[in-house]
Design a protein around this motif. Structure first.
Motif, PDB file in Angstrom:
ATOM      1  N   VAL A  47       0.841  -1.198   0.000  1.00 30.32           N
ATOM      2  CA  VAL A  47       0.000   0.000   0.000  1.00 30.32           C
ATOM      3  C   VAL A  47       0.876   1.249   0.000  1.00 30.32           C
ATOM      4  N   GLN A  48       1.982   1.204   0.725  1.00 32.95           N
ATOM      5  CA  GLN A  48       2.918   2.336   0.730  1.00 32.95           C
ATOM      6  C   GLN A  48       3.447   2.615  -0.669  1.00 32.95           C
ATOM      7  N   MET A  72      10.729  -2.927  -4.108  1.00 31.28           N
ATOM      8  CA  MET A  72      10.594  -2.835  -2.656  1.00 31.28           C
ATOM      9  C   MET A  72      10.435  -4.203  -2.008  1.00 31.28           C
ATOM     10  N   GLY A  73      10.792  -5.238  -2.713  1.00 33.32           N
ATOM     11  CA  GLY A  73      10.727  -6.582  -2.152  1.00 33.32           C
ATOM     12  C   GLY A  73       9.638  -7.414  -2.791  1.00 33.32           C
ATOM     13  N   GLU A  74       9.706  -8.700  -2.590  1.00 31.67           N
ATOM     14  CA  GLU A  74       8.747  -9.627  -3.192  1.00 31.67           C
ATOM     15  C   GLU A  74       7.330  -9.348  -2.694  1.00 31.67           C
ATOM     16  N   GLY A  75       6.422  -9.199  -3.632  1.00 30.21           N
ATOM     17  CA  GLY A  75       5.020  -8.969  -3.297  1.00 30.21           C
ATOM     18  C   GLY A  75       4.673  -7.532  -3.000  1.00 30.21           C
ATOM     19  N   GLU A  88       7.066  -2.254  -7.045  1.00 31.87           N
ATOM     20  CA  GLU A  88       8.195  -1.343  -7.170  1.00 31.87           C
ATOM     21  C   GLU A  88       7.723   0.086  -7.351  1.00 31.87           C
ATOM     22  N   ILE A  89       8.526   0.997  -6.861  1.00 32.82           N
ATOM     23  CA  ILE A  89       8.239   2.422  -7.016  1.00 32.82           C
ATOM     24  C   ILE A  89       8.616   2.829  -8.435  1.00 32.82           C
ATOM     25  N   TYR A  90       7.708   3.509  -9.119  1.00 27.91           N
ATOM     26  CA  TYR A  90       7.995   3.955 -10.483  1.00 27.91           C
ATOM     27  C   TYR A  90       9.285   4.769 -10.508  1.00 27.91           C
ATOM     28  N   GLY A  91      10.141   4.479 -11.474  1.00 23.43           N
ATOM     29  CA  GLY A  91      11.346   5.271 -11.629  1.00 23.43           C
ATOM     30  C   GLY A  91      11.032   6.723 -11.950  1.00 23.43           C
ATOM     31  N   PHE A  92       9.897   6.938 -12.608  1.00 28.21           N
ATOM     32  CA  PHE A  92       9.542   8.306 -12.999  1.00 28.21           C
ATOM     33  C   PHE A  92       9.131   9.147 -11.799  1.00 28.21           C
ATOM     34  N   THR A  93       8.859   8.502 -10.672  1.00 27.69           N
ATOM     35  CA  THR A  93       8.546   9.255  -9.453  1.00 27.69           C
ATOM     36  C   THR A  93       9.731  10.128  -9.057  1.00 27.69           C
TER      37      THR A  93
END
Length: 372
Positions: free
Chosen positions: A54-55, A190-193, A196-201
């Motif tokens: 969720v984060q 950010m780990g399995e499951g 990932e944070i978008y690179g464009f962020t």
């Protein structure tokens, strides 16, 4: 060295704080009137933030909102109300997806080409409103609303299978075709499951820093703020107000075009009928709440993203997830009212301080006269 203004800091924070408190209070009243537990939905929403996935969703959504809000804020700084960010964003995402899917280049070049197309399309669409305002005096509010409708119809037409659209086998959805992997923007896992944070962020963060620097440390930024404060005064000091209006609309549109890139390059890799809409209108809320400040917009984007993503699980506990939508709407109303109240109080406070300074100056003069 610039003197620290405590009153200015307090007044700057008072607007958004009052707006949030009022919005939460009114939402609580709505929950009570509807016979719903007024505390439990908040507890559930805050509980969701403890989950890493969720984060990640909140941070990714905040990056999208941040870009849309920056586009709106650039217009606001010029006293322009660019309501057309949503149309600029969707048209730019669709056409850049078409270009990205039709060619294949080495990774960095492919990504840069897609970004360039998005910026050019967004700038072109916003530039139409800018030209209408500078040459014919047409309000940007009216023209951008109309351009939103035209952009919606144009996207719907272009994505038809007989034109440029692709209909995946066994699906009713329409897409522009998938962009090759060389055009994907790498993200931060950010780990399995957890996703990932978008690179464009991170590009969005960089644009926020650039926005602050240009606005506060360059001549262009000074001219932009001066023209927004008083067009006639800016013209008297040698600034071409019409040129500044057009330039601001072009830059606002270019940034709006980038608002679709986190999703396009980081997740979907295609534009389809279910591509997120309404981002531009949410950007208006965030820019207002953040008072056009890059830091304020960042916190506002995180807040609205939190409301969006943490409310998704409310229906699983018997509560309507529209509670978050109600709160967002109340925030908009509260922002307008609270900022006006704070502005009026600030004017009265400023007048009071000037009166006190004049009175103190008169007292000093009288003492000197007596001594003489």
């Amino acid at each position: 060295m610039r003197k620290f203004d405590k009153d200015r800091l307090i007044l700057g924070l008072a607007g958004p704080v009052v707006a949030l408190v009022v919005a939460i209070a009114l939402t609580t009243v709505v929950l009570l009137v509807s016979g719903t537990n007024p505390i439990e939905p908040y507890r559930i929403m805050f509980e969701q933030v403890s989950y890493t996935d969720v984060q990640v969703l909140i941070v990714n959504q905040a990056g999208i909102y941040y870009l849309a809000a920056l586009a709106v804020a650039i217009g606001f700084r010029m006293n322009l109300f660019n309501i057309g960010v949503d149309g600029q964003y969707r048209l730019a995402a669709m056409l850049s997806a078409l270009v990205g899917a039709s060619i294949e280049l080495p990774g960095p070049l492919h990504i840069l080409l897609i970004m360039l197309v998005a910026m050019l399309v967004g700038a072109f669409w916003a530039g139409i409103a800018g030209i209408l305002k500078t040459t014919r005096g047409v309000s940007e509010v009216v023209s951008t609303i109309m351009l939103n409708a035209i952009a919606t119809a144009l996207v719907a037409y272009l994505i038809l299978p007989k034109n440029f659209g692709v209909q995946p086998e066994g699906s009713n959805n329409l897409t522009t075709g998938e962009i090759a992997e060389s055009g994907w923007f790498p993200g931060l896992s950010m780990g399995e499951g957890a996703g990932e944070i978008y690179g464009f962020t991170f590009v969005a963060v960089a644009l926020g820093v650039l926005y602050w620097f240009v606005l506060n440390r360059t001549r262009f930024g000074f001219d932009l703020r001066a023209t927004g404060a008083s067009e006639s005064a800016a013209q008297a000091s040698g600034v071409d107000a019409k040129k500044m209006i057009l330039t601001s609309m072009l830059i606002s549109g270019a940034v709006a075009g980038l608002a679709g890139m986190p999703t396009l390059l980081g997740e979907t890799h295609t534009y389809s009928l279910d591509f997120p809409a309404g981002v531009g209108f949410t950007g208006i809320t965030i820019a207002l709440l953040g008072r056009n400040s890059p830091i304020g917009i960042a916190f506002s984007a995180l807040l609205i993203a939190f409301l969006d993503k943490s409310s998704a699980s409310l229906d699983q506990h018997g509560y309507e997830k529209e509670i978050a939508t109600i709160m967002q709407g109340l925030i908009v109303i509260s922002v307008v009212v609270s900022y006006e109240l704070v502005r009026r109080y600030g004017l009265r406070r400023q007048q009071q301080k000037v009166g006190e300074e004049l009175a103190a100056g008169g007292a000093i003069k009288t003492d000197k006269e007596v001594a003489a």
